[in-house]
Enzyme design. Structure first.
Site, PDB file in Angstrom:
ATOM      1  CE  LYS A 170      -3.987   1.905   2.579  1.00 20.33           C
ATOM      2  NZ  LYS A 170      -4.858   1.696   3.759  1.00 20.33           N
ATOM      3  CB  SER A 222      -8.507   0.980   5.781  1.00 18.58           C
ATOM      4  OG  SER A 222      -9.162   2.209   5.588  1.00 18.58           O
ATOM      5  CB  SER A 273      -8.125   3.537   2.687  1.00 18.92           C
ATOM      6  OG  SER A 273      -7.278   2.921   3.630  1.00 18.92           O
TER       7      SER A 273
END
Lengths: 105, 495
Positions: B77, B176, B152
């Site tokens: 990420k 997330s 996210s």
């Protein structure tokens, strides 16, 4: 009790150092006022005698041994700077000229 | 060449020199090249770096080392630092920033043989539940390209679902990892707060942020967690207590396990098919031998309100560092104050601005006690509710998200987006380990494709071994995770 005033977006944006357009000020004002109405539900919880929790996992303050160790290379750090001058970050003046005592003009 | 589908099989094959890590790196570079136009999982592809790591892995294996993640393609990420690689947080303010150091969690996986294939898309600074808040790219759900991947950690879950990576790192502040994992039909695991070092994770809400694995299987998530968990002197909040290995605690049945169903988490608000899927999942747990017990979390309903004071407050403080002085974007103004204001106005997107504003408001003079302190007290009550519930059960089962993946632009009202995390936020506020494991599919009335759902399981603090053990038994019995989206369905046949 929880404050029920509408959020003063222009004032808060000044505190947060974010320039907002008039359109953003109005839009965020509407959205954040709606959010504050939702979070006002917390007023229904009886919390007077409840301790506040900053962090849920038991832990205590830690200090590291005061031993020198390598840090990032100065040049590596300066390469990321928006503006530099030699070995320094170049930043906007933070003290007004007329307030500098003894500076030659 | 056929690359096995799981990290466990890949590492075995590379360690036994049936496959070279270099060949795997080349295969995944080609695969990403073919699939990325349809998925958009990555903000930066690092195929050359993956190949360089692969050559080192092959040399170490030839020298007799056995590495738990030998040759396993890893997506990261893009709020985690990787030396020499652009690290953007999906934000214009860091669009051109190159990380000068590597996050501890990432480093531990690379040391264990993982190959970094790229940095994945996310909602800007990890604030969002659909990945639509990224300023730098659009990620599509591999099951239905008209729908969001969740957020996210949307890029990380999409990469694993689409077979562009075998493992990925996500970060979870209020859901997330778990919500996007449910949307994309993969396993997403948030460990106990403090289990995995946050050094090198760009901070959003420091009392909540936690790094965790995204994987095809529970076994792979366990393998990844075991490598990266544990104390790190570079993160003062990382836990010093010993970590129980999880990969050897995976169960095949649930006999003697008490699983709590939360009275307040009524399924009646969910769509009929979604509800039926969760009811079947609970029945499957019982079928594996678990005792289902009713538990109560009377304050869980206050989770979203509590979270949307605490997380923005911490965010407003953490993001104060983005001021255009030492790194990142700078938009010059007449003086330093105007430079800050213009830089942050141009650099942050709407959702980040909203959260900074609400957080600044909640912490400002006259409002601090009414908002921030009250929310911290509510947090105490939520954590206490879980402690009481866990006196009656070993784990709690719940939905991982309030619906299946939704269409782009379907949640234009910010609060409707916040409600997507209704089921995941309470666990985050209590710091608990929790995961999402695939639990079936629904085809929504407005959709043409079946979409995955995720079952959320959670256990008491530090009980990751119990959590992964239970999830493995469920996964193995139901096999929902073995169904792949069309884009990845034929990869075992690819030569």
């Amino acid at each position: 009790m929880m404050a029920s005033d509408d959020i003063d977006v222009a004032y808060v944006a000044k505190l947060a150092r974010i320039a907002l357009s008039p359109d953003e000020t109005e839009r965020f004002g509407t959205q954040l006022t709606a959010l504050l109405e939702h979070v006002a539900a917390l007023e229904k919880l009886a919390v007077a005698d409840v301790p506040a929790t900053a962090q849920v996992v038991p832990s205590e303050n830690v200090v590291r041994d005061d031993v020198p160790r390598p840090s990032l290379e100065r040049e590596t750090v300066l390469e990321a700077a928006p503006e530099r001058q030699g070995a320094y970050f170049r930043v906007p003046r933070i003290i007004a000229e007329d307030s500098i005592v003894g500076e030659e003009t | 060449m056929t690359v096995p589908e799981t990290a466990a099989e890949i590492a075995r094959a590379v360690n036994e020199r049936e496959l070279s890590a270099a060949a795997i790196a080349a295969e995944f570079e080609a695969r990403i090249h073919l699939r990325e136009a349809a998925v958009g999982a990555f903000l930066t592809q690092t195929g050359a770096l993956a190949l360089a790591h692969a050559e080192r892995v092959d040399a170490r294996v030839r020298a007799g080392e056995e590495l738990p993640l030998a040759g396993v393609p890893l997506a990261i990420k893009d709020n985690m630092c990787l030396t020499g690689t652009r690290t953007t947080c999906g934000s214009k303010i860091l669009e051109n920033w190159t990380a000068p150091y590597t996050a501890t969690a990432v480093q531990r996986l690379l040391d264990a043989g993982a190959l970094p294939v790229g940095k994945t898309n996310l909602d800007e600074f990890a604030m969002g539940s659909s990945c639509e808040n990224s300023a730098l790219g659009t990620t599509r759900n591999p099951w239905d390209r008209e729908r969001v991947p969740g957020g996210s950690s949307g890029g990380s879950v999409a990469a694993v679902a689409a077979g562009e990576a075998v493992l990925a790192l996500g970060s979870d502040t209020g859901g997330s990892i778990r919500e996007p994992a449910a949307f994309c039909g993969v396993v997403g695991f948030k460990p106990t707060y403090g289990r995995v070092s946050r050094y090198g994770l760009i901070a959003f809400a420091s009392s909540l942020d936690q790094i965790g694995p995204v994987a095809r299987t529970v076994q792979d998530a366990a393998r990844c967690y075991d490598v990266m968990a544990g104390h790190d002197p570079l993160d003062a909040t990382s836990l010093a207590r010993p970590v129980a290995a999880t990969h050897n605690g995976l169960r095949d049945d649930l006999r003697g396990v008490r699983i709590g169903l939360v009275n307040e988490f009524t399924l009646s608000a969910l769509g009929a098919d979604v509800r039926a899927t969760y009811e079947r999942a609970y029945a499957d747990l019982e079928g594996l031998g678990a005792d289902l017990v009713d538990v109560s979390l009377p304050t869980a309903d206050y989770g979203v309100a509590t979270y949307y004071l605490i997380a923005p407050a911490e965010c407003s403080s953490n993001l104060a560092r983005f001021d255009g002085m030492r790194y990142g974007l700078r938009v010059p103004g007449a003086d330093v104050a105007e430079t800050y204001e213009r830089t942050r106005a141009a650099g942050f997107g709407d959702e980040v601005k909203r959260r900074i504003l609400i957080g600044t408001h909640a912490l400002s003079s006259g409002y601090y006690d009414a908002y921030y302190v009250r929310a911290q007290k509510a947090r105490t009550l939520i954590a206490a509710d879980f402690a009481t519930a866990f006196q009656r059960c070993d784990a709690i089962a719940a939905p991982a998200a309030a619906s299946e993946a939704f269409r782009f632009a379907a949640k234009s009202d910010p609060y409707s987006m916040y409600l997507m995390d209704y089921y995941t936020i309470p666990m985050s506020l209590a710091g608990l380990p929790a995961l999402s494991v695939p639990c079936g599919f629904v085809t929504p009335p407005d959709g043409a494709h079946p979409l995955p759902l995720g079952l959320q399981l959670t256990t008491p603090l530090f009980e990751e071994r119990t959590l992964l053990g239970i999830a493995h038994a469920y996964e193995r019995a139901t096999m929902h995770a073995s169904v792949r989206p069309p884009i990845a369905a034929n990869e075992t046949a690819r030569v």
